[in-house]
Write a protein that holds these residues in place. Structure first.
Motif, PDB file in Angstrom:
ATOM      1  N   ARG A   1     -56.864  33.610 -14.789  1.00 11.30           N
ATOM      2  CA  ARG A   1     -55.663  33.026 -15.395  1.00 11.30           C
ATOM      3  C   ARG A   1     -56.113  32.443 -16.726  1.00 11.30           C
ATOM      4  NH1 ARG A   1     -51.139  31.354 -12.516  1.00 11.30           N
ATOM      5  NH2 ARG A   1     -52.434  31.576 -10.656  1.00 11.30           N
TER       6      ARG A   1
ATOM      7  N   GLN B   1     -49.224  30.935 -19.596  1.00  7.78           N
ATOM      8  CA  GLN B   1     -50.300  31.246 -18.659  1.00  7.78           C
ATOM      9  C   GLN B   1     -50.178  32.716 -18.273  1.00  7.78           C
ATOM     10  OE1 GLN B   1     -52.888  29.504 -17.284  1.00  7.78           O
ATOM     11  NE2 GLN B   1     -52.435  27.785 -18.641  1.00  7.78           N
ATOM     12  N   CYS B   2     -51.261  33.431 -18.395  1.00 10.00           N
ATOM     13  CA  CYS B   2     -51.270  34.859 -18.116  1.00 10.00           C
ATOM     14  C   CYS B   2     -52.288  35.155 -17.017  1.00 10.00           C
ATOM     15  CB  CYS B   2     -51.634  35.628 -19.386  1.00 10.00           C
ATOM     16  SG  CYS B   2     -51.550  37.414 -19.209  1.00 10.00           S
ATOM     17  N   LEU B   3     -51.833  35.811 -15.960  1.00 10.05           N
ATOM     18  CA  LEU B   3     -52.724  36.264 -14.909  1.00 10.05           C
ATOM     19  C   LEU B   3     -53.157  37.681 -15.263  1.00 10.05           C
ATOM     20  CD1 LEU B   3     -54.086  35.890 -12.150  1.00 10.05           C
ATOM     21  CD2 LEU B   3     -52.022  36.863 -11.123  1.00 10.05           C
TER      22      LEU B   3
ATOM     23  N   ALA C   1     -48.026  33.890 -15.416  1.00  8.93           N
ATOM     24  CA  ALA C   1     -48.368  33.198 -14.162  1.00  8.93           C
ATOM     25  C   ALA C   1     -47.508  31.956 -13.975  1.00  8.93           C
ATOM     26  CB  ALA C   1     -49.838  32.821 -14.182  1.00  8.93           C
TER      27      ALA C   1
END
Length: 170
Positions: free
Chosen positions: A133, A145-147, A170
């Motif tokens: 993340r 937020q990027c998963l 995310a």
């Protein structure tokens, strides 16, 4: 028949047509839905062709289902983006043409966690899959937020030819 089966049937039918235009432009919601299906199908075809041209040993990626809910980014072995799915614009405001040739670091900024970035870099150097993340930046400067689920892609000779990442907010 559930909705997913209907979608799959529409995609298969649409693929057999010589003319790719949609006749129902008066219904905006339907038009947007069909354009979304077209984008998924086009991106899946591009990814499949990329896998054939570069002789990826992993041919079992389920691109169509991934493209429905995630952004797919492919880099070459030097970590330059060679493919980004069209739905990237929904996640961060960039269209796929703007990111081609760039490094994925273009999404990082001053608040991006360097430790997470180093963990990703180490996984890439070791040719290992990773799931992290990370705080990324949109085109307009906002953060999200990027998963990221990243995988090395090997060619038929066993060499890493690309890296593929499946990303979602995310």
């Amino acid at each position: 028949m559930d909705f997913c089966q209907y979608e799959d049937a529409v995609i298969k039918y649409h693929n057999t047509l010589d003319i790719k235009e949609m006749p129902i432009h008066a219904w905006p919601f339907h038009f947007e839905f069909l354009n979304s299906l077209r984008s998924i199908f086009d991106d899946a075809n591009k990814l499949f062709k990329l896998s054939i041209v570069h002789k990826w040993s992993q041919q079992d990626w389920d691109f169509e289902s991934k493209l429905k809910e995630e952004v797919v980014i492919v880099t070459d072995a030097k970590l330059r983006i060679v493919f980004a799915s069209k739905n990237i614009v929904n996640m961060n405001g960039y269209n796929n043409e703007e990111v081609i040739g760039q490094s994925p670091k273009m999404f990082h900024g001053e608040e991006t966690d360097l430790e997470v970035s180093n963990e990703i870099r180490l996984a890439i150097q070791n040719k290992e899959p990773f799931e992290k993340r990370v705080l990324n930046y949109k085109k307009n400067g906002e953060t999200y937020q990027c998963l990221i689920k990243g995988y090395p892609v090997f060619n038929s000779k066993g060499d890493v030819s690309h890296f593929i990442a499946f990303e979602k907010v995310a």
